[in-house]
Each structure stands twice: as C-alpha cells, then as structure tokens.
Design a protein around this motif. Structure first.
Motif, mmCIF file in Angstrom:
data_model
loop_
_atom_site.group_PDB
_atom_site.id
_atom_site.type_symbol
_atom_site.label_atom_id
_atom_site.label_comp_id
_atom_site.label_asym_id
_atom_site.label_seq_id
_atom_site.Cartn_x
_atom_site.Cartn_y
_atom_site.Cartn_z
ATOM 1 N N PRO A 11 0.823 -1.195 0.154
ATOM 2 C CA PRO A 11 -0.073 -0.326 0.050
ATOM 3 C C PRO A 11 0.944 1.244 0.170
ATOM 4 C CG PRO A 11 -0.774 -1.642 1.698
ATOM 5 C CD PRO A 11 0.496 -2.207 0.960
ATOM 6 N N GLY A 12 0.420 2.114 -0.664
ATOM 7 C CA GLY A 12 1.074 3.481 -0.924
ATOM 8 C C GLY A 12 2.290 3.412 -2.051
ATOM 9 N N THR A 13 2.574 2.355 -2.886
ATOM 10 C CA THR A 13 3.379 2.280 -3.800
ATOM 11 C C THR A 13 2.982 3.052 -4.905
ATOM 12 O OG1 THR A 13 3.871 -0.004 -3.169
ATOM 13 C CG2 THR A 13 4.338 0.710 -5.528
ATOM 14 N N PRO A 14 3.568 3.940 -5.582
ATOM 15 C CA PRO A 14 3.069 4.804 -6.671
ATOM 16 C C PRO A 14 3.488 4.071 -7.986
ATOM 17 C CG PRO A 14 5.341 5.508 -5.960
ATOM 18 C CD PRO A 14 4.881 4.453 -4.858
ATOM 19 N N ILE A 15 2.694 3.918 -8.832
ATOM 20 C CA ILE A 15 2.844 3.367 -10.318
ATOM 21 C C ILE A 15 1.971 4.125 -11.242
ATOM 22 C CG2 ILE A 15 3.542 0.775 -9.669
ATOM 23 C CD1 ILE A 15 0.557 0.168 -9.704
ATOM 24 N N GLY A 16 2.591 4.550 -12.131
ATOM 25 C CA GLY A 16 2.239 5.328 -13.628
ATOM 26 C C GLY A 16 1.253 6.396 -13.023
ATOM 27 N N ARG A 22 -4.871 -0.681 -1.779
ATOM 28 C CA ARG A 22 -4.834 -2.026 -1.002
ATOM 29 C C ARG A 22 -4.976 -3.163 -2.220
ATOM 30 N NH1 ARG A 22 -10.038 -3.856 -1.051
ATOM 31 N NH2 ARG A 22 -11.507 -2.324 -0.926
ATOM 32 N N ARG A 23 -4.635 -4.210 -1.657
ATOM 33 C CA ARG A 23 -4.623 -5.517 -2.798
ATOM 34 C C ARG A 23 -6.125 -5.959 -2.462
ATOM 35 N NH1 ARG A 23 -2.361 -11.620 -2.223
ATOM 36 N NH2 ARG A 23 -4.235 -11.641 -0.685
ATOM 37 N N VAL A 24 -6.825 -6.147 -3.870
ATOM 38 C CA VAL A 24 -8.200 -6.480 -3.809
ATOM 39 C C VAL A 24 -8.359 -7.780 -4.009
ATOM 40 C CG1 VAL A 24 -10.393 -6.264 -5.182
ATOM 41 C CG2 VAL A 24 -8.924 -4.165 -4.779
ATOM 42 N N ALA A 25 -7.565 -8.648 -4.979
ATOM 43 C CA ALA A 25 -7.836 -9.927 -5.444
ATOM 44 C C ALA A 25 -6.387 -10.347 -5.940
ATOM 45 C CB ALA A 25 -8.480 -10.136 -6.276
ATOM 46 N N ALA A 26 -6.084 -11.750 -5.805
ATOM 47 C CA ALA A 26 -4.696 -12.080 -6.474
ATOM 48 C C ALA A 26 -5.002 -13.623 -7.116
ATOM 49 C CB ALA A 26 -3.510 -12.479 -5.700
ATOM 50 N N GLY A 27 -4.558 -13.715 -8.298
ATOM 51 C CA GLY A 27 -4.776 -15.195 -9.109
ATOM 52 C C GLY A 27 -3.690 -15.746 -9.703
ATOM 53 N N ALA A 35 -6.611 1.549 -6.362
ATOM 54 C CA ALA A 35 -5.646 2.690 -6.515
ATOM 55 C C ALA A 35 -6.358 3.695 -6.528
ATOM 56 C CB ALA A 35 -4.491 2.333 -7.447
ATOM 57 N N ALA A 36 -5.524 4.840 -6.355
ATOM 58 C CA ALA A 36 -6.229 6.293 -6.658
ATOM 59 C C ALA A 36 -5.269 7.037 -7.424
ATOM 60 C CB ALA A 36 -6.422 6.908 -5.369
ATOM 61 N N GLY A 37 -5.890 8.032 -8.334
ATOM 62 C CA GLY A 37 -5.190 8.878 -9.139
ATOM 63 C C GLY A 37 -4.796 10.162 -8.590
ATOM 64 N N ASP A 38 -3.998 11.067 -9.092
ATOM 65 C CA ASP A 38 -3.818 12.371 -8.280
ATOM 66 C C ASP A 38 -4.902 13.253 -8.108
ATOM 67 O OD1 ASP A 38 -0.839 11.744 -8.569
ATOM 68 O OD2 ASP A 38 -0.859 12.783 -10.463
ATOM 69 N N ASP A 39 -5.984 12.882 -8.994
ATOM 70 C CA ASP A 39 -7.437 13.543 -8.724
ATOM 71 C C ASP A 39 -8.282 12.946 -7.738
ATOM 72 O OD1 ASP A 39 -8.112 11.190 -10.102
ATOM 73 O OD2 ASP A 39 -9.026 12.225 -11.783
ATOM 74 N N LEU A 53 5.690 -18.237 -13.284
ATOM 75 C CA LEU A 53 6.829 -17.712 -14.214
ATOM 76 C C LEU A 53 7.632 -16.622 -13.521
ATOM 77 C CD1 LEU A 53 5.224 -17.205 -17.518
ATOM 78 C CD2 LEU A 53 6.496 -19.206 -16.503
ATOM 79 N N VAL A 54 7.421 -16.228 -12.288
ATOM 80 C CA VAL A 54 8.034 -15.066 -11.669
ATOM 81 C C VAL A 54 8.075 -15.236 -10.252
ATOM 82 C CG1 VAL A 54 7.360 -13.496 -13.444
ATOM 83 C CG2 VAL A 54 6.141 -13.491 -11.255
ATOM 84 N N SER A 55 8.916 -14.692 -9.665
ATOM 85 C CA SER A 55 9.258 -14.224 -8.100
ATOM 86 C C SER A 55 9.172 -12.926 -7.712
ATOM 87 C CB SER A 55 10.230 -15.246 -7.444
ATOM 88 O OG SER A 55 11.476 -14.752 -8.114
ATOM 89 N N ARG A 56 8.582 -12.528 -6.561
ATOM 90 C CA ARG A 56 8.968 -11.159 -6.027
ATOM 91 C C ARG A 56 8.995 -11.114 -4.713
ATOM 92 N NH1 ARG A 56 5.399 -6.353 -8.788
ATOM 93 N NH2 ARG A 56 3.867 -7.308 -7.335
ATOM 94 N N ALA A 57 9.921 -10.568 -4.060
ATOM 95 C CA ALA A 57 10.008 -10.645 -2.501
ATOM 96 C C ALA A 57 9.228 -9.310 -2.000
ATOM 97 C CB ALA A 57 11.510 -10.318 -2.060
ATOM 98 N N PRO A 58 8.866 -9.323 -0.809
ATOM 99 C CA PRO A 58 8.005 -8.175 -0.384
ATOM 100 C C PRO A 58 8.994 -6.848 -0.197
ATOM 101 C CG PRO A 58 7.721 -9.920 1.198
ATOM 102 C CD PRO A 58 9.020 -10.370 0.138
ATOM 103 N N GLY A 59 8.255 -5.747 -0.791
ATOM 104 C CA GLY A 59 8.917 -4.591 -1.070
ATOM 105 C C GLY A 59 9.434 -4.194 -2.156
ATOM 106 N N GLN A 60 9.702 -5.478 -3.054
ATOM 107 C CA GLN A 60 10.126 -5.209 -4.398
ATOM 108 C C GLN A 60 9.062 -4.533 -5.355
ATOM 109 O OE1 GLN A 60 12.243 -8.748 -5.642
ATOM 110 N NE2 GLN A 60 14.101 -8.225 -4.600
ATOM 111 N N LEU A 61 9.785 -4.101 -6.480
ATOM 112 C CA LEU A 61 8.768 -3.429 -7.606
ATOM 113 C C LEU A 61 8.694 -4.523 -8.686
ATOM 114 C CD1 LEU A 61 9.403 0.143 -7.465
ATOM 115 C CD2 LEU A 61 7.558 -1.064 -6.445
ATOM 116 N N GLN A 62 10.071 -4.765 -9.073
ATOM 117 C CA GLN A 62 10.180 -5.693 -10.332
ATOM 118 C C GLN A 62 10.048 -7.254 -10.129
ATOM 119 O OE1 GLN A 62 13.549 -4.732 -12.827
ATOM 120 N NE2 GLN A 62 13.204 -2.749 -12.733
ATOM 121 N N PRO A 63 9.207 -7.852 -10.815
ATOM 122 C CA PRO A 63 9.460 -9.348 -10.725
ATOM 123 C C PRO A 63 10.893 -10.048 -11.120
ATOM 124 C CG PRO A 63 8.017 -8.499 -12.691
ATOM 125 C CD PRO A 63 8.230 -7.406 -11.998
#
Length: 334
Positions: A11-16, A22-27, A35-39, A53-63
């Motif tokens: 939560p709080g991560t900026p993207i695009g 918060r996370r809503v769902a995962a599959g 998420a929320a935009g600047d407006d 196919l991927v892994s990602r540790a907590p706090g990382q951005l890139q898979p």
C-alpha cells in the motif's frame, strides 16, 4: 515444495501516476489493486504477474524471472498488453472499461474503472443456500444473460474472445448492471505455449476445445461458458468438467431433473450451448440471443406425481453428498 507466490505491491506504492491503496484480489496470472489517481479518483489496477513464471520479494517492484522462463513471460506480457489495448477501444456498459494501460517495473498494468457490488458467484452461493426449488428465477436468468450477451457480442465484433467467462467474472454492480471482467487472453497464450502440468482453466466452465492444442477456438468457446454459467444459476453448482462429461454426462442428467422447474425452452438453450462438439453449439452470440429472447409461451414438461416424488427423493439423497464434495471446491471450480 511449491515456490512461494510473488508478493503484491505494498500500500502506498506509486505506479504510473496512481498510488496503491490495497490489494483486492490475486490469482495465478496477476494481482488486482484498488488505487487512486492524482485527482483522487479510485480505479482498479491489474498487474501482469504470472505466479508460475516469476518471483518477487516483499517490498520489491520488479518481478524476478529466471532465464529459461523469460521468453514465455514476455509472450504472456505481449498478449496482456494487446488485450488492454483492444479493450480500451470497447465502450459498452456490460464490458469492463479500460481507462489506461502502461509498462512499468518490467511488467504491464491495466487500469479499469473500480466496480462496487458483488460477483455472480457470490449471488449463486447466497441463493443456493436458501434451498429453494429455483436458485434463480427464470426471468432473472434470461434478463441477466441477455445483458451479458450484449457486451460479449461487442467483444466478438472486435475480434476478441473472453476465454474465462465464469460466475466470478460476471460482476453485478450496486446499480444492477452486469459487467464482464477479467479477460483471459494471457492465460490462454501461456496455457498453449507453456508446458504446464495442470491446465489453466476453470473446471466446469472451460469448453472442451480449450484443453486441446489441435482445435480452433471461436465465439462458440465463450458460448459454452455462457451455458455453463446459466447451468450454475439454475443448479447452484458448476457443471462437470468438460473432459469428464464424455463417458457419463451428469450435466444432461441434471438438466433433466430440472424439467418442470425451468421451462423446456431454457433447458434446451443451456444444453445447446454446452454441446461437447463445438459445431453443434450456437456459432454466434446473435444466434443465441435470438433463441434466448424468443417470444411466445414457454413449454414446461408436465411431471407426474411419481416423477415429482422421485425428484424430491433424489434431491434429498444427494444434497448432503453434493455439499461436501462441491463446497470444498468452490474456490477452485469458480
């Protein structure tokens, strides 16, 4: 030991230009965030993140992708991006609205309007637990799927297939609109190109041709799933998985037990949609809409007293067994 699932963005991560709330769902193929935009406008953002196919540790951005899985990952990434671009061209109240899609963190994000309400799956489970003869009224089923088919017809006109229609992907908004969500183009590409042990489909709702590499998919593939969804709305449970139907088709037996509860016309439509042979199904959404909306008196099989007693007896004898077997699989089957 199975590999741990890749971690979601914090939560709080900026993207695009958006900020994750918060996370809503995962599959198996991605994660959906609120998420929320600047407006301040709230949106849903789906991140392409195939867990196999991927892994990602907590706090990382890139898979993190191992070299031997990189080409397959990129293939799915391309399909996911193209799906977002195609959906962005569709404007229909029964199809999720894609507001934006962008590349970042070595993956792709699809931004859609945030819907408030519940999935058709949630409504089916709630209605089924009322233990009434009809899970949904026939008029409800007809009007609901007429709305869904209007959106699906537009999708097919854009040369797209949904490929993952199921009650969990039919969203009923708080203002009573049915919306198709969570398309499966990337899922399909990875399933066909990757050497996966288990097929990446939802049992009961995937057409038989989705399990084979030598058959052509088309509108009839989505139509099978529509029939399976209508079946679930009448029966309360998913139909048998397509590959398991051939020896002894319990789906047909169930439809016969619903005679007298639902009109013969509707039961025939569901059977037509769920033919194992793709060529025997409706070939276009328009053909299915025409039958679903056909005017005139609906035909009902007149059950004898003996038939009614037998159906009631069968229902009592099997209800406990079905509940034990099926409820444990609701998450997997839907």
């Amino acid at each position: 030991m199975a590999n741990p699932k890749p971690s979601s963005l914090m939560p709080g991560t900026p993207i695009g230009g958006y900020r994750v709330i918060r996370r809503v769902a995962a599959g198996g193929f991605g994660v959906v965030y609120l998420a929320a935009g600047d407006d301040g406008q709230q949106v849903a953002i789906k991140e392409y993140l195939p867990a196999s196919l991927v892994s990602r540790a907590p706090g990382q951005l890139q898979p993190q992708i191992s070299p031997e899985k990189l080409s397959l990952y990129r293939l799915g990434l391309k399909s996911f991006f193209e799906e977002g671009r195609s959906l962005a061209q569709i404007s229909h109240p029964s199809v999720v609205s894609v507001l934006n899609f962008f590349r970042e963190n070595e993956t792709v994000y699809m931004v859609t309007n945030f819907l408030e309400g519940a999935s058709l799956q949630d409504f089916i489970v709630t209605a089924r637990n009322l233990r009434q003869a009809k899970v949904f009224r026939e008029s409800t089923i007809r009007s609901l799927f007429d709305e869904v088919l209007r959106g699906l017809r537009i999708v097919h006109q854009h040369k797209m297939l949904h490929l993952d229609i199921k009650p969990a992907n039919v969203f009923i908004t708080d203002d009573n609109k049915a919306v198709l969500i969570d398309f499966g183009a990337a899922r399909e590409v990875l399933s066909k190109e990757g050497n996966f042990i288990r097929p990446m489909y939802t049992p009961g709702f995937a057409a038989p041709e989705m399990y084979r590499r030598d058959t052509t998919m088309g509108p009839w593939t989505d139509i099978y799933a529509i029939g399976a969804c209508m079946f679930a709305c009448m029966h309360g449970f998913p139909p048998s998985d397509a590959p398991q139907r051939a020896p002894e088709d319990k789906t047909l037996n169930t439809l016969k037990r619903l005679q007298g509860v639902y009109s013969d016309d509707l039961l025939e439509i569901v059977h037509w949609c769920m033919e194992l042979d793709p060529q025997k199904r409706p070939q276009t959404v328009f053909a299915l809409q025409k039958e679903l909306n056909r005017t005139g008196a609906r035909r009902y099989t007149q059950l004898t007293v003996g038939d009614k007693v037998k159906l009631q007896f069968d229902s009592v004898m099997t209800s406990t067994k079905k509940t034990v077997l099926m409820v444990t699989q609701i998450g997997k089957n839907f």
